[in-house]
Design a protein around this motif. Structure first.
Motif, PDB file in Angstrom:
ATOM      1  N   GLY A 102     -48.131  68.270  -5.694  1.00  0.00           N
ATOM      2  CA  GLY A 102     -47.440  67.539  -6.748  1.00  0.00           C
ATOM      3  C   GLY A 102     -46.848  68.440  -7.811  1.00  0.00           C
ATOM      4  N   LEU A 103     -46.729  69.726  -7.542  1.00  0.00           N
ATOM      5  CA  LEU A 103     -46.216  70.701  -8.506  1.00  0.00           C
ATOM      6  C   LEU A 103     -44.751  70.982  -8.209  1.00  0.00           C
ATOM      7  CD1 LEU A 103     -49.311  73.044  -8.471  1.00  0.00           C
ATOM      8  CD2 LEU A 103     -48.657  71.436 -10.281  1.00  0.00           C
ATOM      9  N   CYS A 104     -43.902  70.656  -9.171  1.00  0.00           N
ATOM     10  CA  CYS A 104     -42.462  70.759  -8.940  1.00  0.00           C
ATOM     11  C   CYS A 104     -41.764  71.595 -10.000  1.00  0.00           C
ATOM     12  CB  CYS A 104     -41.844  69.359  -8.945  1.00  0.00           C
ATOM     13  SG  CYS A 104     -42.450  68.307  -7.605  1.00  0.00           S
ATOM     14  N   GLN A 105     -40.811  72.393  -9.543  1.00  0.00           N
ATOM     15  CA  GLN A 105     -39.902  73.077 -10.451  1.00  0.00           C
ATOM     16  C   GLN A 105     -38.950  72.005 -10.956  1.00  0.00           C
ATOM     17  OE1 GLN A 105     -37.726  76.369  -8.727  1.00  0.00           O
ATOM     18  NE2 GLN A 105     -36.280  76.403 -10.422  1.00  0.00           N
ATOM     19  N   ILE A 106     -38.718  71.957 -12.249  1.00  0.00           N
ATOM     20  CA  ILE A 106     -37.936  70.886 -12.852  1.00  0.00           C
ATOM     21  C   ILE A 106     -36.508  71.329 -13.151  1.00  0.00           C
ATOM     22  CG2 ILE A 106     -37.828  69.283 -14.812  1.00  0.00           C
ATOM     23  CD1 ILE A 106     -40.184  68.831 -12.817  1.00  0.00           C
ATOM     24  N   TYR A 107     -36.345  72.594 -13.538  1.00  0.00           N
ATOM     25  CA  TYR A 107     -35.034  73.094 -13.964  1.00  0.00           C
ATOM     26  C   TYR A 107     -34.572  74.245 -13.078  1.00  0.00           C
ATOM     27  CZ  TYR A 107     -36.683  70.549 -18.024  1.00  0.00           C
ATOM     28  OH  TYR A 107     -37.197  69.580 -18.845  1.00  0.00           O
ATOM     29  N   GLU A 108     -33.326  74.172 -12.645  1.00  0.00           N
ATOM     30  CA  GLU A 108     -32.767  75.241 -11.807  1.00  0.00           C
ATOM     31  C   GLU A 108     -32.765  76.579 -12.533  1.00  0.00           C
ATOM     32  OE1 GLU A 108     -28.897  73.985 -10.481  1.00  0.00           O
ATOM     33  OE2 GLU A 108     -29.735  72.366  -9.259  1.00  0.00           O
ATOM     34  N   ASN A 109     -32.549  76.571 -13.844  1.00  0.00           N
ATOM     35  CA  ASN A 109     -32.453  77.829 -14.590  1.00  0.00           C
ATOM     36  C   ASN A 109     -33.819  78.382 -15.003  1.00  0.00           C
ATOM     37  OD1 ASN A 109     -32.952  75.909 -16.660  1.00  0.00           O
ATOM     38  ND2 ASN A 109     -31.855  77.132 -18.152  1.00  0.00           N
ATOM     39  N   GLU A 110     -34.909  77.663 -14.673  1.00  0.00           N
ATOM     40  CA  GLU A 110     -36.244  78.121 -15.036  1.00  0.00           C
ATOM     41  C   GLU A 110     -37.159  78.072 -13.809  1.00  0.00           C
ATOM     42  OE1 GLU A 110     -37.896  76.172 -18.463  1.00  0.00           O
ATOM     43  OE2 GLU A 110     -36.123  76.533 -19.677  1.00  0.00           O
ATOM     44  N   PRO A 111     -37.065  79.059 -12.926  1.00  0.00           N
ATOM     45  CA  PRO A 111     -37.879  79.028 -11.703  1.00  0.00           C
ATOM     46  C   PRO A 111     -39.370  79.177 -11.962  1.00  0.00           C
ATOM     47  CG  PRO A 111     -36.685  81.100 -11.881  1.00  0.00           C
ATOM     48  CD  PRO A 111     -36.175  80.217 -12.980  1.00  0.00           C
ATOM     49  N   TRP A 112     -39.761  79.476 -13.169  1.00  0.00           N
ATOM     50  CA  TRP A 112     -41.155  79.662 -13.536  1.00  0.00           C
ATOM     51  C   TRP A 112     -41.791  78.382 -14.078  1.00  0.00           C
ATOM     52  CZ3 TRP A 112     -36.969  82.095 -15.789  1.00  0.00           C
ATOM     53  CH2 TRP A 112     -36.529  81.552 -17.004  1.00  0.00           C
ATOM     54  N   HIS A 113     -40.985  77.378 -14.437  1.00  0.00           N
ATOM     55  CA  HIS A 113     -41.448  76.159 -15.114  1.00  0.00           C
ATOM     56  C   HIS A 113     -41.823  75.091 -14.087  1.00  0.00           C
ATOM     57  CE1 HIS A 113     -41.292  73.212 -18.519  1.00  0.00           C
ATOM     58  NE2 HIS A 113     -41.051  72.388 -17.528  1.00  0.00           N
ATOM     59  N   TYR A 114     -43.087  74.656 -14.130  1.00  0.00           N
ATOM     60  CA  TYR A 114     -43.588  73.635 -13.196  1.00  0.00           C
ATOM     61  C   TYR A 114     -44.265  72.506 -13.947  1.00  0.00           C
ATOM     62  CZ  TYR A 114     -42.418  76.263  -9.112  1.00  0.00           C
ATOM     63  OH  TYR A 114     -41.697  76.899  -8.136  1.00  0.00           O
ATOM     64  N   GLU A 115     -44.077  71.298 -13.402  1.00  0.00           N
ATOM     65  CA  GLU A 115     -44.707  70.107 -13.927  1.00  0.00           C
ATOM     66  C   GLU A 115     -45.306  69.317 -12.771  1.00  0.00           C
ATOM     67  OE1 GLU A 115     -42.146  67.851 -16.569  1.00  0.00           O
ATOM     68  OE2 GLU A 115     -41.225  69.692 -17.333  1.00  0.00           O
ATOM     69  N   LEU A 116     -46.243  68.442 -13.110  1.00  0.00           N
ATOM     70  CA  LEU A 116     -46.886  67.613 -12.102  1.00  0.00           C
ATOM     71  C   LEU A 116     -46.033  66.378 -11.837  1.00  0.00           C
ATOM     72  CD1 LEU A 116     -49.382  67.085 -10.316  1.00  0.00           C
ATOM     73  CD2 LEU A 116     -50.382  65.858 -12.263  1.00  0.00           C
ATOM     74  N   ARG A 117     -45.724  66.162 -10.584  1.00  0.00           N
ATOM     75  CA  ARG A 117     -45.057  64.947 -10.103  1.00  0.00           C
ATOM     76  C   ARG A 117     -45.881  64.468  -8.914  1.00  0.00           C
ATOM     77  NH1 ARG A 117     -43.027  65.857 -14.214  1.00  0.00           N
ATOM     78  NH2 ARG A 117     -40.840  65.877 -14.814  1.00  0.00           N
ATOM     79  N   ALA A 118     -46.881  63.641  -9.201  1.00  0.00           N
ATOM     80  CA  ALA A 118     -47.859  63.248  -8.180  1.00  0.00           C
ATOM     81  C   ALA A 118     -47.204  62.623  -6.952  1.00  0.00           C
ATOM     82  CB  ALA A 118     -48.887  62.298  -8.781  1.00  0.00           C
ATOM     83  N   ASP A 119     -46.104  61.889  -7.127  1.00  0.00           N
ATOM     84  CA  ASP A 119     -45.452  61.270  -5.967  1.00  0.00           C
ATOM     85  C   ASP A 119     -44.757  62.289  -5.069  1.00  0.00           C
ATOM     86  OD1 ASP A 119     -43.489  61.743  -7.871  1.00  0.00           O
ATOM     87  OD2 ASP A 119     -42.470  59.834  -7.570  1.00  0.00           O
ATOM     88  N   ALA A 120     -44.648  63.527  -5.533  1.00  0.00           N
ATOM     89  CA  ALA A 120     -44.043  64.583  -4.704  1.00  0.00           C
ATOM     90  C   ALA A 120     -44.900  64.886  -3.484  1.00  0.00           C
ATOM     91  CB  ALA A 120     -43.827  65.848  -5.522  1.00  0.00           C
ATOM     92  N   ILE A 121     -46.194  64.590  -3.572  1.00  0.00           N
ATOM     93  CA  ILE A 121     -47.082  64.849  -2.436  1.00  0.00           C
ATOM     94  C   ILE A 121     -46.592  64.083  -1.210  1.00  0.00           C
ATOM     95  CG2 ILE A 121     -49.438  64.555  -1.573  1.00  0.00           C
ATOM     96  CD1 ILE A 121     -50.352  65.002  -4.533  1.00  0.00           C
ATOM     97  N   ASP A 122     -46.120  62.856  -1.418  1.00  0.00           N
ATOM     98  CA  ASP A 122     -45.617  62.031  -0.312  1.00  0.00           C
ATOM     99  C   ASP A 122     -44.111  62.121  -0.131  1.00  0.00           C
ATOM    100  OD1 ASP A 122     -48.176  61.013   0.296  1.00  0.00           O
ATOM    101  OD2 ASP A 122     -47.986  59.518  -1.306  1.00  0.00           O
ATOM    102  N   ARG A 123     -43.375  62.315  -1.217  1.00  0.00           N
ATOM    103  CA  ARG A 123     -41.906  62.217  -1.173  1.00  0.00           C
ATOM    104  C   ARG A 123     -41.159  63.530  -1.356  1.00  0.00           C
ATOM    105  NH1 ARG A 123     -41.475  57.120  -5.262  1.00  0.00           N
ATOM    106  NH2 ARG A 123     -42.760  55.701  -4.034  1.00  0.00           N
ATOM    107  N   GLY A 124     -41.863  64.580  -1.714  1.00  0.00           N
ATOM    108  CA  GLY A 124     -41.198  65.831  -2.057  1.00  0.00           C
ATOM    109  C   GLY A 124     -40.778  65.809  -3.516  1.00  0.00           C
TER     110      GLY A 124
END
Length: 140
Positions: A102-124
């Protein structure tokens, strides 16, 4: 600092779900020889405003600074919902495997910045924003 440095507020004040996901991912990454280091996690509102002032000075305008630093009222770092990873091995590993936790990069210009998106586990992970100025959460 590592994601296990509980004595450091930048780690201990992260959202518990985000911290748990990071620790699970770190365990798996360690099996691949990758260590997770945190450059920045939770931030106080005062520190976030200091970073914003420095960015305005560095980039020459509030508009350009907003591409890199959010206000204290909009920053997911202040709420403990974001982490900036500290090495390219970790960000590379997370770009490949992060969605499984569920850990996703949010911004294209910040490859180091990650946030939790729990639905990413099933959906990407969701499509990234070019930078924070494209993120509706930053428009408050």
């Amino acid at each position: 600092m590592t994601i296990y440095d509980d004595a450091i507020p930048a780690v201990s004040k992260l959202d518990p779900g985000l911290l748990n996901a990071l620790r699970q991912a770190a365990t798996a990454a360690a099996d691949d020889g990758v260590e997770f280091y945190v450059n920045s996690g939770w931030r106080s509102p005062e520190y976030q405003e200091e970073l914003l002032r420095e960015a305005v000075f560095r980039y020459g305008s509030e508009e350009e600074a907003a591409r890199w630093v959010a206000t204290a009222t909009t920053s997911p770092h202040v709420s403990g919902d974001a982490v900036d990873m500290g090495n390219s091995d970790a960000t590379e590993w997370l770009s490949e495997h992060g969605a499984e936790y569920g850990l996703c990069q949010i911004y294209e210009n910040e490859p180091w910045h990650y946030e939790l998106r729990a639905d990413a586990i099933d959906r990407g992970c969701p499509r990234m924003y070019a930078d924070p100025t494209q993120d509706p959460r930053m428009q408050q």
